[in-house]
Design a protein around this motif. Structure first.
Motif, PDB file in Angstrom:
ATOM      1  N   ALA A  17       0.873  -1.173   0.000  1.00 49.74           N
ATOM      2  CA  ALA A  17       0.000   0.000   0.000  1.00 49.74           C
ATOM      3  C   ALA A  17       0.906   1.217   0.000  1.00 49.74           C
ATOM      4  CB  ALA A  17      -0.876   0.002   1.244  1.00 49.74           C
ATOM      5  N   PHE A  18       0.447   2.277  -0.610  1.00 51.40           N
ATOM      6  CA  PHE A  18       1.192   3.526  -0.512  1.00 51.40           C
ATOM      7  C   PHE A  18       0.508   4.393   0.528  1.00 51.40           C
ATOM      8  CE2 PHE A  18       1.907   2.245  -5.014  1.00 51.40           C
ATOM      9  CZ  PHE A  18       3.215   1.842  -4.822  1.00 51.40           C
ATOM     10  N   GLU A  19       1.245   4.813   1.512  1.00 51.01           N
ATOM     11  CA  GLU A  19       0.623   5.597   2.583  1.00 51.01           C
ATOM     12  C   GLU A  19       1.703   6.251   3.410  1.00 51.01           C
ATOM     13  OE1 GLU A  19      -1.212   3.343   5.720  1.00 51.01           O
ATOM     14  OE2 GLU A  19       0.770   2.555   6.177  1.00 51.01           O
ATOM     15  N   GLY A  20       1.375   7.400   3.965  1.00 50.23           N
ATOM     16  CA  GLY A  20       2.321   8.030   4.881  1.00 50.23           C
ATOM     17  C   GLY A  20       3.387   8.785   4.135  1.00 50.23           C
ATOM     18  N   SER A  22      -5.003   1.520   1.302  1.00 53.36           N
ATOM     19  CA  SER A  22      -4.129   2.009   2.359  1.00 53.36           C
ATOM     20  C   SER A  22      -4.240   0.957   3.458  1.00 53.36           C
ATOM     21  CB  SER A  22      -4.586   3.374   2.861  1.00 53.36           C
ATOM     22  OG  SER A  22      -5.912   3.256   3.318  1.00 53.36           O
ATOM     23  N   ILE A  23      -3.486   1.102   4.524  1.00 50.14           N
ATOM     24  CA  ILE A  23      -3.565   0.072   5.566  1.00 50.14           C
ATOM     25  C   ILE A  23      -4.554   0.544   6.631  1.00 50.14           C
ATOM     26  CG2 ILE A  23      -2.260  -1.315   7.203  1.00 50.14           C
ATOM     27  CD1 ILE A  23       0.140  -1.042   5.314  1.00 50.14           C
ATOM     28  N   LYS A  38      13.317  13.470  -1.739  1.00 50.19           N
ATOM     29  CA  LYS A  38      12.322  12.416  -1.949  1.00 50.19           C
ATOM     30  C   LYS A  38      11.783  11.979  -0.593  1.00 50.19           C
ATOM     31  CE  LYS A  38      12.829  11.666  -6.446  1.00 50.19           C
ATOM     32  NZ  LYS A  38      14.182  11.435  -6.930  1.00 50.19           N
ATOM     33  N   SER A  39      10.479  11.760  -0.521  1.00 50.35           N
ATOM     34  CA  SER A  39       9.924  11.185   0.704  1.00 50.35           C
ATOM     35  C   SER A  39      10.310   9.707   0.763  1.00 50.35           C
ATOM     36  CB  SER A  39       8.401  11.324   0.721  1.00 50.35           C
ATOM     37  OG  SER A  39       7.838  10.443  -0.213  1.00 50.35           O
ATOM     38  N   LEU A  40      10.313   9.152   1.973  1.00 47.70           N
ATOM     39  CA  LEU A  40      10.629   7.719   2.104  1.00 47.70           C
ATOM     40  C   LEU A  40       9.641   6.904   1.276  1.00 47.70           C
ATOM     41  CD1 LEU A  40      11.558   7.339   5.890  1.00 47.70           C
ATOM     42  CD2 LEU A  40      13.014   7.904   3.947  1.00 47.70           C
ATOM     43  N   GLU A  41       8.411   7.374   1.235  1.00 45.97           N
ATOM     44  CA  GLU A  41       7.357   6.704   0.469  1.00 45.97           C
ATOM     45  C   GLU A  41       7.688   6.672  -1.023  1.00 45.97           C
ATOM     46  OE1 GLU A  41       3.563   4.916   0.673  1.00 45.97           O
ATOM     47  OE2 GLU A  41       5.132   5.380   2.090  1.00 45.97           O
TER      48      GLU A  41
END
Lengths: 435, 435
Positions: A332-335, A387-388, A356-359
């Protein structure tokens, strides 16, 4: 949930359609079972998300255990009796849930372990009052050695410190078990599990719902997701019925010499969700005999990988070693809280990560993994959760349970029993006698 | 360490002896390598436990990071750069190390994860001063995306809160890496990894020793155990050389259609030790090509089970499903603090548990498991550690690393490279460019 297999799985639509045809009577059966709440069929776990009385009873019991200062809920269970709650809890509370402030915390006492018992006891006796904790002992049969021994040892430790703590205990068990009767005799709170719902299908029964509710996770949303998965899982429309398609994919890849199923979950907080599925698949189709009594030694070995961690430990084997695995990428992509800053402390080490974000970096890694599977011609499918959230988790859990019923049907084995575990249990009992 | 296979593995002494003969030149080579500390051979990891200069440098660096109030040591690494330290730390600090009072704690930042980064950052910024934490970034190449991104993101988060924190960082890397040079330029503390020692063989290098030393675990004892394992592992005496015998057993069971190696560890605190071995075996022998350049797709898939937990999730598959696994039972008897009391709160549920310590019950379970493997005729060996101490762990780790060198030699593959992981790394890098 996005379910994609068309390009990356080594199957044809004709193969899937042929299996769907074979499964049609069973799909119809599941559809009928899902219409009722009678707990009369082995498949009755799919009735749980529609059982309004159940969620009412769970919330009522949770209300009696919930206190303003509740910090720790100890779940004493093993295998199917705690993997479901653990998978939902860790997915929501995070992989570092023991470290962070989130309360109440669920603590899982599964196997017999002196160090775990000591750690849990210490937390509870360091509490201010007995209202700071609750203990839920879960065993459908009421006769699971680890669960009963852990419950008694913990109870003893707490009683030595606090005196009577019986009001902080609740048991989750079958209504016909000795544990049910013992709790009745001792006036311990209890909630029942339907007889036909076995441990690995029990996450949406009181076994899963009670701890999850106490951990302040939205059980209504969890059940909502599960209801949608039942609707899809009994649908004739294959574009919706991911459970049936996934079962077919598993069978086809097994027939093509892939004896392992690798769930590759791209988040450390999903590791227990992987372990939950591992039991579901391992126990449901790992069978000595088929339904006709023939010795078949059927089974697929489910393994779990965590991305990107295991790219640095197992990717070499997965891409270079034997082509004996069918892989499910789950993510999932989130945060988007943390990022690599523009100004690096130690510049020049890795390209293209600044700002860049960690995501975003993780998204690139998942893309890289897919590209490598494709290049190495190793079969995979991808399952992307929106998402989770409790709702997506409810959908995923129910999707997997229905998938396993279809898969067992295709393999002509009993999805609901586990006859081979009796051997070690009997031997253990004999050894306990002489210990 | 007790190593027993004679009755339970499906091999003959003749088979073992024949393989020992094939391995004799390589055993002699390892014996020669073990005599030196020149880090000139791919097998040079076996020189690490004898390197007195190394342990002196590790302790000196640890002294500069250690403060009277040190609470958290964050290990930023992935795969071989942190699994070794993690396995030793968790085995000693316990499976609930995040919950208990033991300090300093090691926190592992491995994969890219927004929730982990947030949890770790929060702990560190809640500290009183920067002396309460230290950060160790480990990457041999100095170019591991996850490690560098996590290090920079964490550094940034800390700097926003504390200002200059560079004195609390140390890097562990190869002397010829860009990271070494970058740390030099920025006057960041650093310690080197020998060039020929790859990540999965690096637990007894500074990569493993520095965090372990900071976690107050006896590195001298760890190295002492490892030295004994080297001595045994290069011995001609097969009754001592468990590494050579174990490698032979792995090959023989693979040849007999067991494509999986199941390490069944009977304690939750040994799970990371299982994961460490999973990388060691997965990467070392999972190879597309053999040493002669032939495409072989060699490999054994290592899986991990935790007893007794996974008896309640996987035993059905292991005893009833396909006979495709070779199992290593790994356990120690230790700890006798908690017991089931004589007076039970809910009597009559499980026989024979009253007045038994948890340890006694676990002992019976392990006995039951062995009996079941024997009855089901599934091959296994048992490895009993004297207890779970740094010395026994050092022995076990070194024994396994030497085992893997022998096994790769028997399979004619390179135990030390990992060429197949480049594909996803390249694809990831391309995707980062366009992200």
């Amino acid at each position: 949930m996005k379910f994609e297999y068309q390009k990356s799985a080594l199957v044809t639509e004709e193969q899937i359609n042929a299996l769907a045809e074979r499964l049609e009577p069973y799909r119809q059966h599941l559809s009928d079972v899902a219409e009722r709440i009678d707990y009369a069929e082995p498949e009755s776990s799919i009735q749980l998300p529609f059982d309004e009385d159940l969620i009412t009873r769970v919330k009522k019991l949770a209300d009696t255990l919930r206190t303003p200062t509740l910090q720790y809920v100890v779940v004493v269970g093993i295998g199917g009796s705690n993997l479901g709650a653990m998978s939902v809890y860790e997915a929501i509370a995070g992989s570092m849930n023991l470290l962070i402030d989130r309360l109440p915390k669920l603590l899982f006492l599964d196997t017999i372990s002196d160090e775990r018992m000591t750690a849990v006891t210490r937390q509870l006796v360091n509490a201010s009052t007995i209202d700071d904790f609750a203990i839920i002992a879960i065993s459908k049969s009421g006769g699971t050695t680890e669960v009963i021994a852990n419950m008694e040892a913990l109870w003893h430790n707490l009683e030595e410190h606090y005196g009577d703590v019986s009001g902080r205990f609740a048991v989750v068990t079958g209504e016909h078990s000795k544990l049910w009767q013992a709790a009745e005799n001792r006036a311990i709170q209890k909630i029942s599990l339907p007889d036909p719902v076995g441990g690995r299908y029990s996450v949406l029964s009181a076994a899963g719902l009670l701890p999850i509710e106490l951990a302040k996770i939205d059980t209504d949303q969890l059940l909502q997701g599960a209801r949608e998965a039942v609707k899809d899982g009994v649908s004739k429309d294959l574009s919706k019925n991911h459970a049936l398609v996934s079962a077919s994919l598993n069978l086809l890849h097994l027939q093509a010499e892939r004896s392992m199923h690798n769930t590759f979950l791209f988040s450390p907080k999903l590791e227990s969700l992987g372990k939950w599925y591992r039991q579901l698949m391992g126990e449901s189709i790992g069978k000595e005999k088929d339904l006709d009594g023939h010795t078949v030694h059927a089974g697929i070995t489910p393994i779990i990988s965590i991305g990107s961690t295991d790219l640095h430990s197992m990717a070499q084997l997965y891409y270079g070693g034997p082509d004996d695995k069918f892989t499910n990428l789950v993510y999932a992509f989130e945060g988007n809280v943390n990022e690599v800053p523009a100004h690096l402390q130690l510049p020049g080490l890795v390209k293209e990560i600044q700002r860049k974000s960690l995501e975003q970096i993780m998204t690139a890694i998942i893309g890289g993994v897919k590209a490598a599977y494709e290049e190495k011609k190793r079969p995979f499918i991808s399952i992307q959760l929106e998402s989770i959230t409790p709702k997506e988790l409810g959908y995923y859990l129910q999707f997997r349970m229905i998938e396993m019923m279809y898969l067992a049907k295709l393999m002509n084995v009993n999805a609901f029993d586990q006859p081979a575990v009796e051997t070690y249990k009997t031997a253990t009992q004999n050894l306990l006698k002489s210990a």
